[in-house]
Design an enzyme around this catalytic site. Structure first.
Site, PDB file in Angstrom:
ATOM      1  N   ASN A   1       0.926  -1.128   0.262  1.00 34.05           N
ATOM      2  CA  ASN A   1      -0.075   0.108  -0.039  1.00 34.05           C
ATOM      3  C   ASN A   1       0.659   1.278   0.007  1.00 34.05           C
ATOM      4  O   ASN A   1       1.543   1.712   0.806  1.00 34.05           O
ATOM      5  CB  ASN A   1      -0.978   0.006   1.200  1.00 34.05           C
TER       6      ASN A   1
ATOM      7  N   ASN B   1       0.319   4.392  -0.546  1.00 36.89           N
ATOM      8  CA  ASN B   1      -0.171   5.476   0.278  1.00 36.89           C
ATOM      9  C   ASN B   1       0.059   6.842  -0.636  1.00 36.89           C
ATOM     10  O   ASN B   1       0.399   7.855  -0.342  1.00 36.89           O
ATOM     11  CB  ASN B   1      -0.075   5.817   1.723  1.00 36.89           C
TER      12      ASN B   1
ATOM     13  N   GLU C   1      -3.626   1.965  -3.274  1.00 41.59           N
ATOM     14  CA  GLU C   1      -3.735   3.468  -3.040  1.00 41.59           C
ATOM     15  C   GLU C   1      -2.473   4.049  -3.939  1.00 41.59           C
ATOM     16  O   GLU C   1      -1.562   4.661  -3.325  1.00 41.59           O
ATOM     17  CB  GLU C   1      -3.478   3.788  -1.692  1.00 41.59           C
TER      18      GLU C   1
ATOM     19  N   TYR D   1      -7.783  -3.881  -2.305  1.00 41.69           N
ATOM     20  CA  TYR D   1      -7.956  -2.765  -1.521  1.00 41.69           C
ATOM     21  C   TYR D   1      -9.178  -2.660  -0.800  1.00 41.69           C
ATOM     22  O   TYR D   1     -10.032  -2.158  -1.261  1.00 41.69           O
ATOM     23  CB  TYR D   1      -7.345  -1.442  -2.068  1.00 41.69           C
TER      24      TYR D   1
ATOM     25  N   ASP E   1      -4.226  -4.590   1.028  1.00 39.33           N
ATOM     26  CA  ASP E   1      -4.491  -4.185   2.314  1.00 39.33           C
ATOM     27  C   ASP E   1      -5.869  -4.439   2.575  1.00 39.33           C
ATOM     28  O   ASP E   1      -6.955  -3.839   2.035  1.00 39.33           O
ATOM     29  CB  ASP E   1      -4.294  -2.528   2.302  1.00 39.33           C
TER      30      ASP E   1
ATOM     31  N   ASN F   1      -7.499  -3.968   5.747  1.00 38.01           N
ATOM     32  CA  ASN F   1      -7.823  -3.059   6.577  1.00 38.01           C
ATOM     33  C   ASN F   1      -8.724  -3.991   7.817  1.00 38.01           C
ATOM     34  O   ASN F   1      -9.782  -3.221   8.465  1.00 38.01           O
ATOM     35  CB  ASN F   1      -8.739  -2.064   6.167  1.00 38.01           C
TER      36      ASN F   1
ATOM     37  N   ASP G   1       3.105   4.614   4.935  1.00 36.77           N
ATOM     38  CA  ASP G   1       2.642   4.455   6.338  1.00 36.77           C
ATOM     39  C   ASP G   1       2.596   3.052   6.297  1.00 36.77           C
ATOM     40  O   ASP G   1       2.416   2.026   7.586  1.00 36.77           O
ATOM     41  CB  ASP G   1       1.275   5.052   6.852  1.00 36.77           C
ATOM     42  N   HIS G   2       2.676   2.059   5.315  1.00 33.60           N
ATOM     43  CA  HIS G   2       2.710   0.859   5.354  1.00 33.60           C
ATOM     44  C   HIS G   2       4.122   0.193   4.807  1.00 33.60           C
ATOM     45  O   HIS G   2       4.788   1.014   4.260  1.00 33.60           O
ATOM     46  CB  HIS G   2       1.569   0.160   4.253  1.00 33.60           C
TER      47      HIS G   2
END
Length: 255
Positions: free
Chosen positions: A7, A9, A35, A109, A149, A151, A245-246
């Protein structure tokens, strides 16, 4: 065969942090990105086109600079699919699949519900709608790698602060039960198969010093069909360098 799920981001943001320099050193056969946060036409610079790879994108149609998935492949696929038949999901650019003979590699995702009730309700809708598709894929006889991802954390070993997150999206009991039920149906969590006692994370909040303190969540997966589970060889979560952030999650499969 080495497959990486990441991911980004924002793929442009990750590239500016050195993602493609890191990628060039990894000997990866297939890269599944989530993303991308860009239109395909915004990703034509040579930095987004590593030599030796074909690229396939599914952009979000509902909002610019949002969501988006991609697959980078060394070998040309026989077929690429990017819709699953439900417009609210398809328009957000959350699925792309590359098929190579009997092998399907998916960049997926799943929605986050952390922004509020509306998105959490959409997340539950997606979970309920997509589960029968997973059942169909499992029964199809094809080999699947579901990268992405999701989540959702699965168990207490997959999140640093277990108790304090029980009421937060991604760690809700009904979300974890849904994922547990999926894995009980025959799908295999590649990381957990290879690291039965592992407590590694793939995502950290950008608030405070969560990454420095390793206060993370494992929400990025390669979930595989049973025959591929027998070919799992090794895996690695690249927490450093910080590219998003991943963290990129790479799995090696015996050919």
């Amino acid at each position: 065969m080495r497959i990486c799920s990441f991911n980004a981001n924002g793929l442009r943001s990750a590239a500016s942090k050195g993602f493609f320099d890191w990628f060039a050193e990894q000997d990866i056969d297939l890269l599944c990105v989530q993303e991308t946060k860009a239109r395909t036409e915004q990703l034509q610079d040579p930095m987004f086109c590593p030599p030796g790879y074909q690229r396939f994108f599914r952009d979000a149609q509902s909002k610019r600079g949002y969501s988006g998935v991609a697959i980078y492949a060394r070998q040309p696929p026989d077929q690429v699919l990017d819709t699953l038949g439900w417009e609210p999901f398809d328009q957000e650019g959350r699925y792309i699949e590359a098929r190579f003979g009997q092998l399907s590699v998916v960049s997926l995702y799943l929605p986050s519900g952390s922004s509020g009730d509306e998105r959490q309700n959409f997340k539950f809708e997606v979970m309920n709608w997509i589960r029968p598709l997973f059942d169909q894929w499992l029964a199809s006889g094809r080999d699947y790698v579901l990268c992405g991802d999701w989540n959702i954390v699965h168990t207490e070993r997959d999140i640093k602060n277990w108790k304090s997150n029980q009421k937060n999206s991604g760690c809700l009991p009904e979300e974890r039960a849904w994922l547990a039920n999926l894995l009980d149906s025959g799908w295999v969590d590649s990381y957990r198969k290879l690291r039965p006692d592992g407590q590694d994370y793939t995502w950290w909040s950008q608030r405070g010093a969560a990454r420095a303190k390793d206060v993370g969540w494992r929400i990025d997966y390669q979930i595989v069909s049973p025959r591929l589970a027998e070919r799992l060889s090794d895996c690695a979560i690249a927490a450093e360098p910080k590219l998003s952030d991943h963290a990129p999650f790479t799995v090696s499969y015996v050919d």
